[in-house]
Scaffold this active site. Structure first.
Site, PDB file in Angstrom:
ATOM      1  N   ASP A 342       0.942  -1.199  -0.050  1.00 50.13           N
ATOM      2  CA  ASP A 342      -0.030   0.175  -0.043  1.00 50.13           C
ATOM      3  C   ASP A 342       0.916   1.191  -0.078  1.00 50.13           C
ATOM      4  O   ASP A 342       2.238   1.186   0.318  1.00 50.13           O
ATOM      5  CB  ASP A 342      -0.771  -0.090   1.401  1.00 50.13           C
ATOM      6  CG  ASP A 342      -1.784   1.334   1.309  1.00 50.13           C
ATOM      7  OD1 ASP A 342      -2.293   1.677   0.460  1.00 50.13           O
ATOM      8  OD2 ASP A 342      -1.575   1.741   2.471  1.00 50.13           O
ATOM      9  N   ASP A 548      -2.015  -0.720   5.703  1.00 48.75           N
ATOM     10  CA  ASP A 548      -2.439  -0.162   7.294  1.00 48.75           C
ATOM     11  C   ASP A 548      -3.911   0.197   7.259  1.00 48.75           C
ATOM     12  O   ASP A 548      -4.361   0.256   8.224  1.00 48.75           O
ATOM     13  CB  ASP A 548      -1.554   0.978   7.292  1.00 48.75           C
ATOM     14  CG  ASP A 548      -1.812   2.243   6.537  1.00 48.75           C
ATOM     15  OD1 ASP A 548      -2.328   3.194   7.195  1.00 48.75           O
ATOM     16  OD2 ASP A 548      -2.307   2.251   5.615  1.00 48.75           O
ATOM     17  N   ASP A 552      -7.438  -1.849   2.876  1.00 48.78           N
ATOM     18  CA  ASP A 552      -6.190  -2.726   2.801  1.00 48.78           C
ATOM     19  C   ASP A 552      -6.676  -4.266   3.143  1.00 48.78           C
ATOM     20  O   ASP A 552      -6.377  -5.184   3.179  1.00 48.78           O
ATOM     21  CB  ASP A 552      -4.968  -2.443   3.309  1.00 48.78           C
ATOM     22  CG  ASP A 552      -4.339  -1.116   2.647  1.00 48.78           C
ATOM     23  OD1 ASP A 552      -4.803  -0.931   1.498  1.00 48.78           O
ATOM     24  OD2 ASP A 552      -3.908  -0.455   3.360  1.00 48.78           O
TER      25      ASP A 552
END
Length: 663
Positions: A342, A548, A552
């Site tokens: 990410d 995080d 996600d």
């Protein structure tokens, strides 16, 4: 038109949590945890009594109670499996523990029981916590919304009652109650929970908004386009649950051969007992030989050959800031051959910072003077961009002047009087009137250059004349480039970048981090990230996903292995992930992968050692006359050897070697 939609000088929106309220199952609310704890306590009381030479009547019943409290659940599970014509290692462990007690080794059997009971309790707790987090995610969406009737009247209704076509009013500081499209109004919406974008996004008529996202300082009228059960936030919940159910069962290496080994051991033990009887052997001698065979061939040594290296690696990783949730996860980390990262909060710090200060030609302002003017005007604002400008001024030690007549317009910017002059700071597209004077053209060019480079451009006007442009962007973590290089070396290919942010910002960050341009996937919603992971899985890739945010979580659940960043990680992400980087040190990710691979190599070594011992003892028992005490000694000796070998990974040197192997 309702009075709430009339534009007023904006004030700071009330703060709201970025993650769902925590729902935490208490450890001892689980029956598995209570039974395991009881078995452990009984074992810890009995052990010193036995070791200090106390009478058997003082510690024997305690061991027996530990057998019952810790062993009845796996025994029941094993018997249930047996009724379904399968034989698992749980039942064999119980039989082996009882066998150990029957030959005068109750402590060994009790220890085995405690290990199995504790493992089962931890697995049950992890499952319960994940379910809690999934349910808590639904709390991100508000429980009620303000519905507007055709005549403009308002009514407060549960969000579950909203239907497609309804119009709702979202006041400043409220969370959006349903997925829909803005009919009127202008505001900035923080939608990090859905897209992971680091900055609030301007929303105006025609723009899409999502349930659970946080409205800024403007009011919005939104037409509902999806039922609550079909909202993006509800689909995130469904994707996490679906991934958890469909993800391939995780098993340790030795458990993959559990069925064949278990069945073979039972058949062989019966054969050792019955075949000699058919040829007139003594019943007692045959029974003793069969008992010896069962002890030396039992999978205890093999199981312990597998667990100590993995558990030692878990403990070592924990000391260095990586929480690996189970031995299965530690083993799986070493199998990773693809990585997806990410962007916001993972590869970057997640906090916008001023990266460029560009006074316009003819403005007469220095870099510091331009930044000081902007910081003074932005000082009363709570917007993330405003905080970035003020922080940059403070970092440079600049004085921030007092202001008067501060006003804020959602989606546009702020205006204030600074030392008697009017200063406006905001979005270039909103503030430039497209005149062809030199200042306007220069400002547009500077802003366009910054935005093409993936930065957010902020225009500064002095008495309505453009005087400079600031560039603001999320900053790459200091160890990001090194981490990407290490992951590339470990997996043999560049990691992928999966982000909901815009392509320009994603491309800029990827280039800085060393991620290949063709591995950048931008503008993704949560389901898009899952699709990428599943396409990789379909090609046989074992993908590690590192993230995080709530957005996600579905990808973490669907991946071969998921790791969450701990400090800013959402509750759902931390529970869904297989491991957590507690201190947000990105460089520990490749190190824990390398440590896992070292643990896997040690497991193979231990299995060879255990196999040699077991094979030798079995051959001795079958071909000769292996005394039972010697068989027990050999069996326990092999367990000690492989156990000590596995403990080598507890040392800091093992972690340092894992880091050095990538240099």
């Amino acid at each position: 038109m309702p009075s709430d939609l009339i534009q007023r000088p904006a004030q700071a929106a009330p703060t709201a949590p970025d993650t769902a309220p925590k729902r935490r199952t208490r450890v001892f609310a689980l029956a598995e945890a209570r039974w395991a704890a009881a078995a452990l306590v009984l074992f810890l009381i009995a052990l010193p009594l036995q070791l200090t030479g106390a009478a058997a009547w003082s510690w024997g019943p305690l061991y027996a109670a530990a057998y019952v409290t810790g062993g009845w659940e796996p025994a029941w599970a094993g018997l249930t499996a047996l009724r379904e014509k399968t034989l698992d290692v749980d039942l064999l462990m119980i039989v082996a523990a009882i066998g150990a007690a029957s030959i005068g080794q109750p402590m060994d059997g009790a220890l085995l029981i405690v290990i199995f009971a504790t493992s089962g309790a931890l697995e049950a707790l992890a499952t319960a916590r994940t379910q809690d987090a999934v349910r808590g995610l639904l709390d991100l969406a508000p429980s009620v919304a303000t519905r507007l009737a055709d005549d403009g009247s308002e009514s407060t209704v549960p969000t579950q009652e909203l239907v497609v076509g309804d119009t709702v009013l979202v006041r400043p500081g409220e969370r959006v109650g349903a997925d829909g499209r803005v009919l009127s109004g202008l505001s900035e919406v923080d939608q990090a929970t859905i897209t992971g974008e680091s900055l609030p996004v301007v929303k105006e008529a025609g723009d899409e908004v999502f349930a659970g996202t946080l409205n800024g300082t403007g009011a919005l009228r939104v037409k509902v386009e999806r039922d609550a059960s079909d909202s993006v936030i509800a689909r995130i919940v469904a994707m996490v649950e679906e991934a958890a159910e469909t993800k391939a069962p995780t098993q340790l290496f030795i458990e993959k051969v559990e069925q064949r080994y278990s069945m073979g051991m039972v058949v062989a033990t019966l054969a050792v007992f019955l075949v000699p009887l058919a040829f007139g052997a003594d019943l007692t001698a045959s029974l003793l030989r069969a008992m010896t065979f069962m002890i030396v061939a039992s999978p205890c040594a093999v199981v312990l050959a597998t667990m100590p290296p993995l558990q030692s690696a878990i403990a070592n990783a924990g000391r260095h800031g990586v929480l690996v949730k189970s031995a299965v996860v530690m083993e799986r980390l070493g199998q990773v051959d693809a990585v997806a990262l990410d962007k916001t909060g993972t590869l970057t710090e997640g906090t916008p910072r001023v990266t460029d200060i560009r006074p316009l030609p003819g403005s007469g302002l220095s870099h510091d003077a331009l930044l000081a003017l902007a910081a003074a005007a932005e000082y009363p604002s709570e917007h993330p961009l405003a905080r970035a400008v003020v922080d940059a001024a403070r970092t440079r030690g600049l004085a921030i002047a007092d202001v008067r007549d501060f006003t804020s317009t959602p989606g546009v910017g702020v205006t204030a009087t600074v030392t008697g002059r009017t200063v406006t700071v905001g979005a270039p597209a909103r503030l430039l009137d497209h005149h062809d004077d030199t200042a306007t053209v220069s400002a547009a060019e500077a802003a366009g250059d910054l935005e093409d480079g993936g930065r957010t451009a902020v225009l500064v006007l002095l008495d309505e004349v453009p005087v400079g442009v600031l560039g603001i962007a999320d900053r790459l973590r200091p160890d990001a480039a090194t981490t990407v290089a290490d992951l590339t070396e470990l997996t043999g290919g560049s990691p992928m970048l999966l982000t909901g942010d815009n392509p320009c910002a994603a491309a800029r960050l990827a280039a800085e981090a060393g991620i290949a341009g063709d591995e950048v996937h931008a503008g993704l919603l949560p389901q898009d990230k899952v699709d990428v992971v599943r396409r990789l899985a379909a090609r046989g890739r074992k993908t590690l996903v590192l993230g995080d945010g709530v957005n996600d979580a579905p990808a973490l659940a669907a991946a071969h292995t998921g790791i969450a960043m701990g400090r800013a990680g959402s509750d759902l992400t931390l529970e869904t992930a297989d491991a957590v980087v507690v201190r947000d040190e990105l460089a520990t990710v490749p190190q824990v992968i390398a440590l896992s691979r070292a643990a896997r190599r040690l497991v193979v070594q231990n299995l060879v050692i255990a196999g040699v011992f077991v094979s030798g003892l079995v051959v001795w028992d079958l071909a000769g006359n292996l005394p039972l005490p010697l068989g027990v000694l050999g069996h326990e000796g092999s367990t000690v050897v492989v156990g000590l070998n596995g403990l080598r990974l507890l040392r800091d040197a093992a972690w340092n070697r894992a880091a050095g192997a990538m240099r």
